[in-house]
Motif scaffolding. Structure first.
Motif, mmCIF file in Angstrom:
data_model
loop_
_atom_site.group_PDB
_atom_site.id
_atom_site.type_symbol
_atom_site.label_atom_id
_atom_site.label_comp_id
_atom_site.label_asym_id
_atom_site.label_seq_id
_atom_site.Cartn_x
_atom_site.Cartn_y
_atom_site.Cartn_z
ATOM 1 N N MET A 2 0.853 -1.194 0.000
ATOM 2 C CA MET A 2 0.000 0.000 0.000
ATOM 3 C C MET A 2 0.892 1.248 0.000
ATOM 4 S SD MET A 2 -3.090 0.743 2.604
ATOM 5 C CE MET A 2 -3.543 2.401 2.976
ATOM 6 N N PRO A 3 0.685 2.173 -0.935
ATOM 7 C CA PRO A 3 1.538 3.359 -0.998
ATOM 8 C C PRO A 3 1.377 4.254 0.237
ATOM 9 C CG PRO A 3 -0.137 3.376 -2.760
ATOM 10 C CD PRO A 3 -0.337 2.147 -1.964
ATOM 11 N N GLY A 4 2.349 5.133 0.467
ATOM 12 C CA GLY A 4 2.350 5.981 1.659
ATOM 13 C C GLY A 4 1.392 7.156 1.595
ATOM 14 N N PHE A 5 0.963 7.537 0.388
ATOM 15 C CA PHE A 5 0.029 8.662 0.227
ATOM 16 C C PHE A 5 0.551 9.965 0.837
ATOM 17 C CE2 PHE A 5 -3.183 5.059 0.498
ATOM 18 C CZ PHE A 5 -3.346 4.949 -0.873
ATOM 19 N N THR A 6 1.863 10.206 0.709
ATOM 20 C CA THR A 6 2.456 11.400 1.321
ATOM 21 C C THR A 6 1.865 12.679 0.741
ATOM 22 O OG1 THR A 6 4.493 10.117 1.450
ATOM 23 C CG2 THR A 6 4.659 12.446 1.983
ATOM 24 N N PRO A 34 -7.772 -1.758 0.454
ATOM 25 C CA PRO A 34 -6.860 -1.941 -0.677
ATOM 26 C C PRO A 34 -7.526 -1.695 -2.039
ATOM 27 C CG PRO A 34 -6.917 -3.927 0.697
ATOM 28 C CD PRO A 34 -7.925 -2.979 1.242
ATOM 29 N N GLU A 35 -8.828 -1.866 -2.101
ATOM 30 C CA GLU A 35 -9.530 -1.653 -3.369
ATOM 31 C C GLU A 35 -9.542 -0.166 -3.762
ATOM 32 O OE1 GLU A 35 -13.387 -3.395 -2.929
ATOM 33 O OE2 GLU A 35 -12.557 -5.369 -2.479
ATOM 34 N N LEU A 36 -9.471 0.722 -2.745
ATOM 35 C CA LEU A 36 -9.484 2.158 -3.007
ATOM 36 C C LEU A 36 -8.080 2.738 -3.185
ATOM 37 C CD1 LEU A 36 -12.114 3.153 -0.307
ATOM 38 C CD2 LEU A 36 -12.494 3.115 -2.761
ATOM 39 N N SER A 79 -12.769 15.719 -3.830
ATOM 40 C CA SER A 79 -13.773 14.706 -4.195
ATOM 41 C C SER A 79 -13.643 13.473 -3.303
ATOM 42 C CB SER A 79 -13.664 14.322 -5.673
ATOM 43 O OG SER A 79 -12.480 13.599 -5.903
ATOM 44 N N GLN A 80 -12.400 13.104 -2.928
ATOM 45 C CA GLN A 80 -12.189 11.957 -2.028
ATOM 46 C C GLN A 80 -12.717 12.269 -0.613
ATOM 47 O OE1 GLN A 80 -11.249 8.915 -2.695
ATOM 48 N NE2 GLN A 80 -10.758 9.303 -4.849
ATOM 49 N N GLY A 86 -4.344 6.801 -4.848
ATOM 50 C CA GLY A 86 -3.002 7.063 -5.381
ATOM 51 C C GLY A 86 -3.041 8.002 -6.573
ATOM 52 N N ASP A 87 -4.124 7.922 -7.363
ATOM 53 C CA ASP A 87 -4.259 8.787 -8.544
ATOM 54 C C ASP A 87 -4.708 10.201 -8.188
ATOM 55 O OD1 ASP A 87 -3.530 6.646 -10.059
ATOM 56 O OD2 ASP A 87 -5.592 6.060 -10.589
ATOM 57 N N ALA A 88 -5.181 10.396 -6.961
ATOM 58 C CA ALA A 88 -5.666 11.714 -6.540
ATOM 59 C C ALA A 88 -4.467 12.592 -6.206
ATOM 60 C CB ALA A 88 -6.581 11.571 -5.327
ATOM 61 N N ILE A 89 -4.050 13.387 -7.203
ATOM 62 C CA ILE A 89 -2.851 14.208 -6.980
ATOM 63 C C ILE A 89 -3.136 15.710 -7.065
ATOM 64 C CG2 ILE A 89 -1.155 12.471 -7.656
ATOM 65 C CD1 ILE A 89 -1.153 13.812 -10.445
ATOM 66 N N THR A 90 -4.359 16.072 -7.423
ATOM 67 C CA THR A 90 -4.702 17.501 -7.444
ATOM 68 C C THR A 90 -5.611 17.794 -6.259
ATOM 69 O OG1 THR A 90 -6.691 17.220 -8.779
ATOM 70 C CG2 THR A 90 -4.614 17.544 -9.974
ATOM 71 N N ARG A 91 -5.721 19.072 -5.921
ATOM 72 C CA ARG A 91 -6.589 19.475 -4.810
ATOM 73 C C ARG A 91 -8.045 19.128 -5.101
ATOM 74 N NH1 ARG A 91 -4.592 22.739 -0.809
ATOM 75 N NH2 ARG A 91 -2.403 23.226 -1.067
#
Length: 153
Positions: A1-5, A28-30, A45-46, A35-40
């Protein structure tokens, strides 16, 4: 699972909280969507979807302090080992004086208004009170009785 820093940093900024209070859904499904959520906008939305939340703020319990204050209200936990500061810091001399002089002056007014002492005796006693001659109202009353300043007697 990525760190989502990056996501954690952006979410903290959007939620106006510290990064340690950001909760990211561990499902893990999310993980891919998060991980793709990189903009504000993605982060907002998340947050609205409930995948990112703010953890409740932690506070310090006052229960122990309340218990101690309840004991102190009836005199416990106030011994020499618990005292910090000099006698004059814990109960300032000025406050003690103010309490005493107010009581003395109130008693003098009562005596004058009820006619138990005349205005000359009142002025004499008032000046003596101001000079710090009396320890308490009881001390002043005993002085009045000893000197025979009261009219009623």
């Amino acid at each position: 699972m990525p760190g989502f820093t990056t996501q954690r940093r952006l979410a903290a900024s959007e939620l106006n909280i510290g990064e340690s209070r950001v909760w990211i859904n561990p499902d893990p499904e999310l993980a891919g969507a998060l991980g793709d959520a990189i903009t504000r906008e993605d982060i907002r939305s998340q947050i609205s979807d409930g995948n990112i939340k703010a953890k409740p703020k932690k506070g310090n319990s006052r229960g122990r302090i309340r218990a101690k204050n309840a004991k102190r209200a009836y005199g416990h936990c106030k011994g020499p080992g618990h005292r910090r500061g000099a006698k004059g810091a814990r109960s300032p001399r000025k406050e003690l004086w103010m309490t005493k002089i107010r009581a003395l002056r109130k008693r003098l007014r009562e005596l004058r208004d009820t006619g138990q002492i005349d205005r000359h005796a009142y002025r004499l006693l008032y000046r003596k009170s101001k000079g710090g001659e009396y320890r308490s109202t009881a001390h002043m009353n005993s002085f009045i009785k000893a000197k025979g300043l009261a009219r009623g007697e």
